[in-house]
Design a protein around this motif. Sequence first.
Motif, short mmCIF file in Angstrom:
data_model
loop_
_atom_site.label_atom_id
_atom_site.label_comp_id
_atom_site.label_asym_id
_atom_site.label_seq_id
_atom_site.Cartn_x
_atom_site.Cartn_y
_atom_site.Cartn_z
N SER A 21 -0.39 -3.63 -7.28
CA SER A 21 -0.57 -4.92 -7.79
C SER A 21 -0.45 -5.71 -6.48
CB SER A 21 0.58 -5.47 -8.81
OG SER A 21 1.80 -5.33 -8.32
N LEU A 22 0.45 -5.54 -5.40
CA LEU A 22 0.56 -6.34 -4.11
C LEU A 22 -1.10 -6.17 -3.63
CD1 LEU A 22 4.07 -6.04 -2.62
CD2 LEU A 22 2.60 -8.21 -3.44
N ILE A 23 -1.40 -4.92 -3.49
CA ILE A 23 -2.90 -4.58 -2.75
C ILE A 23 -3.93 -5.44 -3.44
CG2 ILE A 23 -4.69 -3.04 -2.31
CD1 ILE A 23 -1.92 -1.35 -1.43
N VAL A 24 -3.69 -5.49 -4.96
CA VAL A 24 -4.89 -6.17 -5.54
C VAL A 24 -4.65 -7.81 -5.16
CG1 VAL A 24 -5.52 -6.94 -7.73
CG2 VAL A 24 -5.01 -4.66 -7.43
N GLY A 25 -3.45 -7.98 -5.26
CA GLY A 25 -3.03 -9.52 -4.75
C GLY A 25 -3.50 -9.75 -3.43
N GLY A 26 -3.60 -8.90 -2.64
CA GLY A 26 -4.09 -8.85 -1.00
C GLY A 26 -5.48 -9.28 -1.15
N ILE A 27 -6.11 -8.36 -2.08
CA ILE A 27 -7.64 -8.66 -2.03
C ILE A 27 -8.09 -9.90 -2.70
CG2 ILE A 27 -9.91 -7.63 -3.10
CD1 ILE A 27 -8.24 -4.93 -3.16
#
Lengths: 390, 242
Positions: free
Chosen positions: A276-282
Amino acid sequence: MTALVQAFKSIMANKVRTFLTSLGIIIGTFSLFVLLAVGEGAGEAMQDTIRSLGSNIIMILPAPGMRFRARKVRFDEEDFLALKALDEAKQVVGYAEKTAIVGVGGRKFASRVKGIYGDYFRAMNLKLIKGRYLDYFDYNSTDRVVVIGSLLARRLFKEEDPIGKLIDIDGVKFEVVGVVDRESATFSLDNSSCFVGFKTFVAVWKIPFFNVFVLIARNEADVDALQNEAIRALYSRWGEDFIVEYDVLNQQELLSTMEKIGDIFKFFLGVVASISLIVGGIGIMNIMLVSVAERTREIGIRRAIGATKFNILVMFILEAVALSLVGAVVGLILGWWAVKFVDKLGYAVSYNWGQVIVATLFPVVVGVVFGFFPAWRAACLNVVEALRYE
Amino acid sequence: MKGATETAKIILVSSLRKSYLIGSEKLEVLKGVDFEVRRGEFVCIMGPSGSGKSTLMHLLGCLDSPDSGSYILDGVEVSTLSDSQLARVRNQKIGFVFQAFFLIPWATVYENVELPLIYAGIPFYRRRKKVLAALEYVDMQHRIWHKPSQLSGGERQRVAIARAIVNDPTLILADEPTGNLDTKRSQMVMNLFKRLNKQGKTVVIVTHDPEITTWAERVVYVRDGVIEKEEVLKNDSFGSSF
Ligand SMILES: Nc1ncnc2c1ncn2[C@@H]1O[C@H](COP(=O)(O)OP(=O)(O)OP(=O)(O)O)[C@@H](O)[C@H]1O
Ligand SMILES: [Mg+2]
C-alpha cells in the motif's frame, strides 16, 4: 531548511490535491504502524502465555500450514485414552475449537469457543475468579453450560455478575457457570474465549474430533520420554499422516515455533503494508509528474536566474518527501489512535518508538524513490524550451 | 596589451551559429554572428521578427549553448563551463529581463526578487537588505507582499528588473522589456536601464521600437541570423530627460 519550508509551502498551496495524493501514504503508514503493533503484540502475548504454562508441558498441534486444510488425522476419544494411559502423563487434555459469535442483550463479540475434555483450566494455568470450573458431569453431558474468560465477561456483562446468566453462542443459549483468568500473561486469547465440555461442543457444532492435545508430564525429567511415548502412541494409530499433519512440541519448541509463526505473520503484514505504501508512492510520482509539467515555466525561470540542475532536483524531491511526510504523520496519528483503541479493547498490542521511526522513515524513502524520476525530468529540462512552454 | 583589450570587452562573440531541429528539418537561426560589447556600454539590438534576436540573447545569457563559434563572457570562454558553472554565471554575472516578465505567479514580489539570492547561497539576514534595496531602486517597495497577478504590467517589469539586479550583476540583458508596455511605462523602464548603465552596468536590450534605440550608445541590426550593420549614436538622452 529553507528548501524544505519552501516544499511544504508549495504543497500546501493545493490542499485538496495534497490530501488526495497523500491518501495512499496515509493508508500505507496507518496499516504499517497498526500491523506492526498488533503483530508484535500478538507475538509477545503468545510467548508470555507459553512461558506461563510451565516446562512440563507438551502440546500436540496441527503443523503450521496444515491448519486450514482438511486433515486426514481426526483425533477422537480413543487417542485421548491412549495418551492418558502413558506412564509419564500426569494430565491429558484434548480440545476442539472454532470461532463463534457470542452475545448477550444487544452486545455481540467474535470469540473462540473451545470444546474441552479433561481439566484444561488446571493444565493451562487458568485461575477461577468466579463461580466454578466445568466438572465431571459437564464433561460427560451435553448440558449447555459455559465457563468464560475474564475479558469476555467484562465485555459482555460490564460490572454485573455473569454467574447464572444466559449467553448466546452462535444462536444457542448457554448458562455461565464460571469466569476464569490468566493473569500471568499480559494478554491471552483464553481471557476472551468460551469453554464448554467437549460432548456439548460436538452436540452443538458437530465437530466430533480433537484439534489439540495438551499433556503435562509428572516431572521435568519425564518430558522427553513423554514426548516420545506420545508420538509412538499416535503414530501407531495414524501412521505417516500424523507425522505430516501434527507437531508434538515441548515448551522450548513451542516458543520457537511461535516465534517462527510470528515472523512469517509479521513478514506478510509488512508486505501488505509495503504494497500500500508503494501504491501510495506511485500516486506521488503521478502527481509530481503533473506538477513538473504544470510548472515547466517556473522551472525555466528558476534555471534562468541561477538554479542548478541539482537545485531543481532537490526542490522536487523535497516536495515529494513533504507529500509523503504529510501522509506519514497523518497515518501515524490515525494509527496511534487505532492502536490505543485496540489496546483498550483488551487485545495485545505492542508499540514503541522503533515502530514509529520505521513507519515514518519508510514513507520518506518512498517519497525520495518515487519523487526522483519526476524531479530528474524537471532538472533535465532545457532552459529555453521551459521558458517557451505554454 | 592584448589581455587588456580583451577584458575591456565584456562580450566577445565570433562566428556564433545556432540551429533548431524542427522534425527532420534543420532551421538555421544564427549563421555566424560576430559581435562585441564593451564594459559599461548601452547597446540596442534591432531586427525584424524571426531574425534570431531572442536566440542570440539566450546564448548571451548562457541559457542555451551554440552549435559552434566562440563566446567569451568577461574573459571566460563559455563553452568550457559545466552546467552548474553556467548556472553560477547566470546567477552572479547576468541579470536577464524578459518581455513576458517571467515572475513566479504563486510567489510574492518579495519572494520573486529574493530567489536569485537563495540560489547564490546568501544567508537569510543578508537577503532581506538586498531585496529591499533592489525593490526601492525600482520604486516597488510598497508592493512587497503582492502577487504578480495583482500588479500592472509596468509594475511587474519593474519587479523583474529588481530581480535581475538584486545579485549585482555586471551585465544586464533585456529581451523586448517594453514589448508589453505603453509609452509612458516604457519610458519609466528605460529610465531604470539608463540609470543602471550610468552606474556602470553593461546593458544590452532587444527591441522593435525605434524610439527605444535613442537611449542607446550603439544599435546593432540583425537580419537573417547575421549582423547586418551597426550604428553608433552620440547619446545624451539621459541628461535631457532629467
Ligand atoms: N526552440 C526553438 N525551436 C524551434 N525553432 C525555434 C526555437 N526558437 C526559435 N526558433 C525559430 O528561430 C527563429 C528565430 O527566433 P527568435 O525568437 O530568435 O526570433 P526573434 O528575432 O526574437 O523574433 P521576435 O522579434 O519575433 O521575437 C524563428 O523562426 C523561430 O521560429
Ligand atoms: Mg524575440
